[in-house]
Design an enzyme around this catalytic site. Structure first.
Site, mmCIF file in Angstrom:
data_model
loop_
_atom_site.group_PDB
_atom_site.id
_atom_site.type_symbol
_atom_site.label_atom_id
_atom_site.label_comp_id
_atom_site.label_asym_id
_atom_site.label_seq_id
_atom_site.Cartn_x
_atom_site.Cartn_y
_atom_site.Cartn_z
ATOM 1 N N GLY A 21 -3.362 10.869 -35.632
ATOM 2 C CA GLY A 21 -2.063 10.269 -35.905
ATOM 3 C C GLY A 21 -1.383 9.854 -34.625
ATOM 4 O O GLY A 21 -2.004 9.783 -33.555
ATOM 5 N N GLY A 22 -0.087 9.602 -34.708
ATOM 6 C CA GLY A 22 0.639 9.132 -33.552
ATOM 7 C C GLY A 22 0.817 10.186 -32.479
ATOM 8 O O GLY A 22 0.852 9.866 -31.290
ATOM 9 N N MET A 23 0.952 11.446 -32.875
ATOM 10 C CA MET A 23 1.183 12.520 -31.910
ATOM 11 C C MET A 23 -0.081 13.259 -31.526
ATOM 12 O O MET A 23 -0.171 13.784 -30.416
ATOM 13 C CB MET A 23 2.172 13.539 -32.485
ATOM 14 N N ASP A 136 10.377 16.392 -45.146
ATOM 15 C CA ASP A 136 9.364 15.336 -45.268
ATOM 16 C C ASP A 136 8.398 15.637 -46.411
ATOM 17 O O ASP A 136 7.208 15.377 -46.300
ATOM 18 C CB ASP A 136 8.594 15.190 -43.955
#
Length: 365
Positions: A21-23, A136
């Protein structure tokens, strides 16, 4: 340092990449001594140079270790890679996310949705008792685990507390913004109206709204609100009450299910269920087929943790509409092919919700 199968991380031998993912990246790994399978989440180098993202990673460890529940994915350990990258070791789950199931099935019968939502509410009871608000919840962060029990072959677990916050409000204004990194609207469809206005406004009732939206999507194959632009969706969430299942599907539904969703999806949070326990009690009155409802395990106070996590600054959130949304729709420690996915485009771009699973209705219910 690049990670490869065969490397040893936190005492576990890496076997394969599960997701990216992004992180960070998530790797499947196994203990050579015990044979235990785990999922290791590693913070990527490009994220590790940002102090606010390191703080968020550390906060995820602190929060996850505080929740004791069979309905929440367990954090097992915290450590560093040989070159000093931060990592979290989670239990590895066998099954599929609710998002994957809905993509395949479009919508689910109530008898299948009931235990999933019940388990999620049990997990929220434990999280809220530990002063944690998830912020979330969505199908991608609900995992349906296969169990060895013939009476209950599946159990739902909540994943990914990466953008959670603590209910204690001291110091909230000091948290650095995460907007620059989490610019996507991956969770937008499941956000409560007050969370759309600003993430700092979210409390336990925002999680209850998200559960209502997940239940609505699972039962109907549609989202409570659908539109062609982000601005239109914001306006609908802020100005309108969510539709009923009957309005969304054209079918008649039991009055009890409609009443539950109406209250969970109330535009004004003061009119929703006040607590996850109250929502759980209300949901259980709808149990199908005369099923015997077992009370959840008692919520235990968090035990002193042996995890060595640098205490983050007092957790707070950025107060804008972009903040506190997940970069990835898929759960990051789940056994699925490596992928980078988001639910919706960046703010300001058109939202094509015609691609949302369930747009084409299955015949029969």
């Amino acid at each position: 340092m690049a990670i490869h199968p065969g490397d040893i991380l936190a005492g576990y031998r890496v076997t394969r990449l599960l997701g990216r993912g992004g992180m960070g990246e998530v790797w499947a790994a196994r203990s050579d001594t015990t044979g235990r399978d785990v999922a290791i989440k590693v913070l990527l180098a490009r994220a590790a140079v940002k102090p606010d993202l390191v703080q968020r990673f550390q906060r995820e460890a602190k929060i996850a270790s505080a929740i004791q529940s069979p309905y929440v994915c367990s954090l097992l350990d915290v450590g560093l890679t040989p070159d000093g990258a931060h990592l979290l070791v989670f239990e590895k789950l066998d099954g599929e996310s609710l998002a994957d199931r809905l993509k395949r099935e479009q919508y689910l019968p109530f008898a299948e949705v009931f235990p999933i939502i019940e388990d999620v509410l049990c997990g929220l009871c434990a999280a809220h008792a530990a002063d944690v608000i998830h912020r979330d919840l969505k199908p991608g962060n609900i995992f349906i685990e296969r169990t060895a029990s013939p009476e209950r072959p599946e159990r739902a677990k909540i994943l990914d507390f990466g953008i959670s916050k603590l209910k204690r409000g001291d110091g909230e204004q000091n948290e650095p913004t995460l907007t620059a990194f989490d610019a996507t609207l991956g969770s937008f469809a499941y956000m409560a109206p007050e969370q759309v206005r600003g993430a700092a406004r979210a409390d336990e009732r925002a999680d209850i709204y998200a559960v209502g939206a997940v239940a609505f999507r699972s039962l109907s194959g549609r989202l409570p609100f659908e539109g062609t632009t982000a601005a239109l969706l914001v306006a609908m969430k802020l100005e309108r009450q969510a539709p009923s299942l009957a309005e969304a599907t054209g079918d008649r539904w039991p009055a009890g299910i409609e009443r539950f969703l109406e209250r969970a999806l109330e535009r004004k949070r003061e009119n929703r269920f006040a607590t996850a326990r109250e929502a759980l009690d209300g949901w259980r009155t709808l149990a199908p087929g005369g099923r015997v409802i077992q009370p959840p395990p008692p919520v235990r106070a968090p035990e002193p943790s042996s995890l060595h996590v640098a205490p983050p600054d007092p957790p707070t959130v950025a107060d804008d509409a972009d903040a506190a949304v997940s970069q990835d729709d898929q759960p990051t420690w789940v056994d699925h092919p490596p992928t980078e996915t988001v639910d919706t485009p960046l703010i300001g771009q058109a939202l094509d919700l015609s691609s949302e699973p369930g747009r084409g209705r299955r015949t029969g219910r």
